[in-house]
Design a protein around this motif. Sequence first.
Motif, PDB file in Angstrom:
ATOM      1  N   ARG A  97      44.672  37.828  15.863  1.00  0.00           N
ATOM      2  CA  ARG A  97      43.736  38.864  15.384  1.00  0.00           C
ATOM      3  C   ARG A  97      43.955  39.165  13.907  1.00  0.00           C
ATOM      4  NH1 ARG A  97      43.526  43.282  20.073  1.00  0.00           N
ATOM      5  NH2 ARG A  97      41.949  42.270  21.341  1.00  0.00           N
ATOM      6  N   ALA A  98      45.212  39.268  13.506  1.00  0.00           N
ATOM      7  CA  ALA A  98      45.514  39.540  12.099  1.00  0.00           C
ATOM      8  C   ALA A  98      44.987  38.404  11.218  1.00  0.00           C
ATOM      9  CB  ALA A  98      47.015  39.717  11.906  1.00  0.00           C
ATOM     10  N   LEU A  99      45.170  37.171  11.665  1.00  0.00           N
ATOM     11  CA  LEU A  99      44.662  36.034  10.891  1.00  0.00           C
ATOM     12  C   LEU A  99      43.133  36.036  10.838  1.00  0.00           C
ATOM     13  CD1 LEU A  99      47.023  33.148  12.074  1.00  0.00           C
ATOM     14  CD2 LEU A  99      46.989  34.266   9.845  1.00  0.00           C
ATOM     15  N   GLN A 100      42.485  36.383  11.965  1.00  0.00           N
ATOM     16  CA  GLN A 100      41.021  36.458  11.977  1.00  0.00           C
ATOM     17  C   GLN A 100      40.531  37.560  11.049  1.00  0.00           C
ATOM     18  OE1 GLN A 100      40.161  36.964  16.133  1.00  0.00           O
ATOM     19  NE2 GLN A 100      39.962  34.742  16.504  1.00  0.00           N
ATOM     20  N   ASP A 101      41.208  38.711  11.067  1.00  0.00           N
ATOM     21  CA  ASP A 101      40.809  39.810  10.178  1.00  0.00           C
ATOM     22  C   ASP A 101      40.971  39.421   8.716  1.00  0.00           C
ATOM     23  OD1 ASP A 101      40.226  41.337  12.386  1.00  0.00           O
ATOM     24  OD2 ASP A 101      42.111  42.479  12.341  1.00  0.00           O
ATOM     25  N   SER A 102      42.086  38.759   8.390  1.00  0.00           N
ATOM     26  CA  SER A 102      42.271  38.350   6.995  1.00  0.00           C
ATOM     27  C   SER A 102      41.245  37.288   6.605  1.00  0.00           C
ATOM     28  CB  SER A 102      43.691  37.841   6.766  1.00  0.00           C
ATOM     29  OG  SER A 102      43.918  36.640   7.474  1.00  0.00           O
ATOM     30  N   LEU A 103      40.885  36.410   7.535  1.00  0.00           N
ATOM     31  CA  LEU A 103      39.855  35.408   7.258  1.00  0.00           C
ATOM     32  C   LEU A 103      38.499  36.082   7.030  1.00  0.00           C
ATOM     33  CD1 LEU A 103      39.284  32.379   7.089  1.00  0.00           C
ATOM     34  CD2 LEU A 103      38.823  32.410   9.533  1.00  0.00           C
ATOM     35  N   LEU A 104      38.186  37.094   7.822  1.00  0.00           N
ATOM     36  CA  LEU A 104      36.940  37.831   7.648  1.00  0.00           C
ATOM     37  C   LEU A 104      36.916  38.553   6.306  1.00  0.00           C
ATOM     38  CD1 LEU A 104      34.274  38.641   9.003  1.00  0.00           C
ATOM     39  CD2 LEU A 104      35.448  40.603   9.974  1.00  0.00           C
TER      40      LEU A 104
END
Length: 147
Positions: A97-104
Motif C-alpha cells: 500500500r505504501a508503495l502504491q501510494d508513493s507511486l500515485l
Amino acid sequence: MSCEPTSTKPNPPERSDSSSSSSVDNQDIHHPIPIRPRLPNRKSSGTLIVPRDSSQVGPLEPDLEPDDVRAMSPRRTSEDIEVMGREAREELHKHARALQDSLLMIFNRIEAVKEEHDKLDNHNKFLQKYIGDLMSTSKITSTRGRK
C-alpha cells in the motif's frame, strides 16, 4: 692365573617375530603385532523399502522428558506459524500500500508537471507569435518611413 682375556658380556636374548614363543623374557623385549579387537555382531537392518501407506513412513515424534534439552528448544507450533504468516502478510500488504501510494503521488506530480509544461509551452508559442508579429510590423513601418 691365566692371561687369557675372558668376556663378561651376557649373551643377548634371541629375538623372535613369531607370536608362538612362550618365553616371558622375549615378550618383555619384543611385543608381537597388536591384533584388532573383533567388532560386535550387528543385526541386519532389513529392507529399506517401506510401503507408502505404512505407519512407519514419516517423521516420528520423540517422547522427550521435560528436563531434556531438546524439549526446551524453541519449537514453533502450527498456531505460532499461522500467526507469523498472518503478520508477515499484513506487513507485506502495508508495504505494498505504501508503495502504491508513493507511486500515485509520483503519477500526480508527473501530471501536474505536464500541465505546467503544456501551459508554459502555449505561452511560449504565443510570445513567439507576438514577437514575430511585432518584428514584421516594425519592418513594414520602417520601410514605409524611409521612402
